[in-house]
Design a protein around this motif. Structure first.
Motif, PDB file in Angstrom:
ATOM      1  N   LEU A   7       0.828  -1.201   0.000  1.00  0.00           N
ATOM      2  CA  LEU A   7       0.000   0.000   0.000  1.00  0.00           C
ATOM      3  C   LEU A   7       0.865   1.254   0.000  1.00  0.00           C
ATOM      4  O   LEU A   7       0.552   2.247  -0.667  1.00  0.00           O
ATOM      5  CB  LEU A   7      -0.942  -0.011   1.206  1.00  0.00           C
ATOM      6  N   GLN A   8       1.971   1.200   0.750  1.00  0.00           N
ATOM      7  CA  GLN A   8       2.915   2.322   0.727  1.00  0.00           C
ATOM      8  C   GLN A   8       3.492   2.499  -0.676  1.00  0.00           C
ATOM      9  O   GLN A   8       3.687   3.624  -1.141  1.00  0.00           O
ATOM     10  CB  GLN A   8       4.034   2.064   1.742  1.00  0.00           C
ATOM     11  N   ASP A   9       3.739   1.396  -1.355  1.00  0.00           N
ATOM     12  CA  ASP A   9       4.266   1.451  -2.718  1.00  0.00           C
ATOM     13  C   ASP A   9       3.267   2.138  -3.653  1.00  0.00           C
ATOM     14  O   ASP A   9       3.654   2.929  -4.521  1.00  0.00           O
ATOM     15  CB  ASP A   9       4.552   0.031  -3.213  1.00  0.00           C
ATOM     16  N   ASP A  10       1.984   1.833  -3.470  1.00  0.00           N
ATOM     17  CA  ASP A  10       0.944   2.485  -4.264  1.00  0.00           C
ATOM     18  C   ASP A  10       0.973   3.999  -4.064  1.00  0.00           C
ATOM     19  O   ASP A  10       0.838   4.770  -5.023  1.00  0.00           O
ATOM     20  CB  ASP A  10      -0.442   1.964  -3.866  1.00  0.00           C
ATOM     21  N   ALA A  26      -5.673   5.580   1.697  1.00  0.00           N
ATOM     22  CA  ALA A  26      -4.644   4.549   1.549  1.00  0.00           C
ATOM     23  C   ALA A  26      -3.725   4.518   2.763  1.00  0.00           C
ATOM     24  O   ALA A  26      -3.320   3.445   3.232  1.00  0.00           O
ATOM     25  CB  ALA A  26      -3.841   4.791   0.277  1.00  0.00           C
ATOM     26  N   GLU A  27      -3.392   5.692   3.286  1.00  0.00           N
ATOM     27  CA  GLU A  27      -2.523   5.767   4.459  1.00  0.00           C
ATOM     28  C   GLU A  27      -3.213   5.179   5.690  1.00  0.00           C
ATOM     29  O   GLU A  27      -2.572   4.505   6.504  1.00  0.00           O
ATOM     30  CB  GLU A  27      -2.110   7.211   4.715  1.00  0.00           C
ATOM     31  N   ILE A  28      -4.517   5.414   5.818  1.00  0.00           N
ATOM     32  CA  ILE A  28      -5.266   4.830   6.940  1.00  0.00           C
ATOM     33  C   ILE A  28      -5.259   3.313   6.839  1.00  0.00           C
ATOM     34  O   ILE A  28      -5.037   2.601   7.825  1.00  0.00           O
ATOM     35  CB  ILE A  28      -6.712   5.378   6.950  1.00  0.00           C
ATOM     36  N   GLU A  29      -5.500   2.802   5.631  1.00  0.00           N
ATOM     37  CA  GLU A  29      -5.489   1.351   5.409  1.00  0.00           C
ATOM     38  C   GLU A  29      -4.110   0.774   5.715  1.00  0.00           C
ATOM     39  O   GLU A  29      -3.980  -0.278   6.367  1.00  0.00           O
ATOM     40  CB  GLU A  29      -5.882   1.046   3.964  1.00  0.00           C
ATOM     41  N   MET A  30      -3.074   1.458   5.258  1.00  0.00           N
ATOM     42  CA  MET A  30      -1.715   1.007   5.497  1.00  0.00           C
ATOM     43  C   MET A  30      -1.416   0.949   6.996  1.00  0.00           C
ATOM     44  O   MET A  30      -0.850  -0.028   7.500  1.00  0.00           O
ATOM     45  CB  MET A  30      -0.728   1.946   4.806  1.00  0.00           C
ATOM     46  N   GLU A  53      10.002  -0.170  10.429  1.00  0.00           N
ATOM     47  CA  GLU A  53      10.098   1.276  10.210  1.00  0.00           C
ATOM     48  C   GLU A  53      10.987   1.585   9.011  1.00  0.00           C
ATOM     49  O   GLU A  53      10.678   2.450   8.201  1.00  0.00           O
ATOM     50  CB  GLU A  53      10.651   1.951  11.469  1.00  0.00           C
ATOM     51  N   GLN A  54      12.081   0.861   8.878  1.00  0.00           N
ATOM     52  CA  GLN A  54      12.992   1.069   7.739  1.00  0.00           C
ATOM     53  C   GLN A  54      12.288   0.731   6.429  1.00  0.00           C
ATOM     54  O   GLN A  54      12.488   1.386   5.400  1.00  0.00           O
ATOM     55  CB  GLN A  54      14.231   0.206   7.908  1.00  0.00           C
ATOM     56  N   LEU A  55      11.445  -0.278   6.485  1.00  0.00           N
ATOM     57  CA  LEU A  55      10.752  -0.738   5.300  1.00  0.00           C
ATOM     58  C   LEU A  55       9.669   0.227   4.864  1.00  0.00           C
ATOM     59  O   LEU A  55       9.488   0.525   3.675  1.00  0.00           O
ATOM     60  CB  LEU A  55      10.120  -2.102   5.601  1.00  0.00           C
TER      61      LEU A  55
END
Length: 323
Positions: free
Chosen positions: A207-210, A283-287, A316-318
């Motif tokens: 999701l972060q990638d999206d 998306a950030e909420i879902e992530m 966190e690094q990821l």
């Protein structure tokens, strides 16, 4: 506990020291070429971290870790063929440097080599490890096929999308950690918890990638920003936008999805629609929900908190990638 950097060094050294059969060169040289292109070695490092968390010896898990990395790169080699991608980490892809037939066959051998490394685990856990690895491999292939099927559909739902990224991305992170935990001596319920941690972390990562594909800094993101928009790729952002858009906004979105004349204008226009509908926030909420699920599973693992802190740091690094 080793640091992430120390574990990355162990993985990279093992990859560099691995020698494959020399002949036929067209079969084995592509494997060495692709494996030497680098990367964060996230999946094999997770194998080693999970092993060490349960007081196992990382050197006993190194073969399995490299097996996981071989499998991951096998999927990349074949994905590049399907995507007709010319570059991988800034270098020519295997099918571009050799040819598609060589890339297909070399990828097949990588899968075999991965199994050969995986069977080196202790006999007492061999059947369980191979079952996890096989299920993981099947899941990744199922996820890739679902992703390809989505290219031909306009009605992909969010549950379908989340299941696809679970299979394509998350199960490999989860399976890597579960295998490492078993090598480290974890009992089944503890190995299942670390699987749950890895699966939810993988979902959050995708999701972060999206999000970063639309809003990231290309120099820090490492990919072309807006690439998903240009290819009309089904992502959380697009699926949610299509779900929320009405009236003129819906018409504008449909128009731009069918446009390919001006790539920069298309990226700008669809990004503006995303901003209007606030899909980035959604998306950030879902992530964050998946991150929290991962951390709750981590909290339930019965090892010293200081050991779990390394996994927290890895998460966190990821996930906290600059945009």
């Amino acid at each position: 506990m080793h640091s992430i950097e120390q574990l990355q060094y162990l993985v990279n050294k093992a990859i560099a020291d691995t020698k494959y059969t020399e002949q036929p060169a067209e079969l084995y040289e592509p494997i060495s070429y692709l494996m030497q292109l680098g990367g964060k070695r996230m999946r094999p490092v997770l194998v080693l971290i999970a092993t060490e968390i349960f007081d196992g010896n990382v050197l006993k898990a190194l073969d399995a870790a490299i097996g996981i990395e071989l499998f991951h790169n096998f999927t990349l080699m074949h994905d590049d063929i399907m995507d007709k991608a010319p570059l991988r980490r800034g270098k020519p892809t295997v099918h571009a440097k050799w040819n598609e037939s060589a890339a297909i066959l070399s990828g097949d051998v990588m899968f075999v080599e991965a199994y050969k490394l995986m069977i080196k685990v202790d006999d007492s856990i061999l059947r369980e490890v191979l079952a996890i690895f096989s299920d993981t491999a099947s899941g990744v292939c199922q996820g890739q096929q679902a992703d390809m099927n989505f290219e031909k559909r306009d009605d992909v739902s969010l549950p379908e999308y989340l299941e696809m990224i679970r299979q394509k991305t998350a199960v490999l992170l989860a399976g890597s950690m579960q295998i490492g935990a078993l090598i480290g001596g974890a009992v089944p319920d503890q190995a299942n918890l670390i699987y749950e941690f890895g699966e939810n972390l993988g979902l959050a990562f995708q999701l972060q990638d999206d999000i970063l594909d639309v809003y990231g800094n290309p120099e820090k993101f490492g990919k072309q920003v807006g690439g998903d928009i240009l290819s009309n790729k089904k992502t959380f952002m697009l699926i949610k936008a299509k779900e929320l858009a009405t009236g003129n906004t819906k018409s504008d979105l449909d128009t731009w999805l069918n446009s390919s004349d001006d790539p920069l204008a298309k990226i700008k226009a669809i990004t503006s629609i995303y901003n209007l509908l606030e899909v980035r926030k959604l998306a950030e909420i879902e992530m964050e929900e998946y991150v929290n699920k991962a951390l709750r599973a981590l909290d339930m693992i019965s090892v010293n908190r200081s050991k779990k802190d390394l996994l927290r740091g890895f998460a966190e690094q990821l996930l906290i990638r600059e945009n």
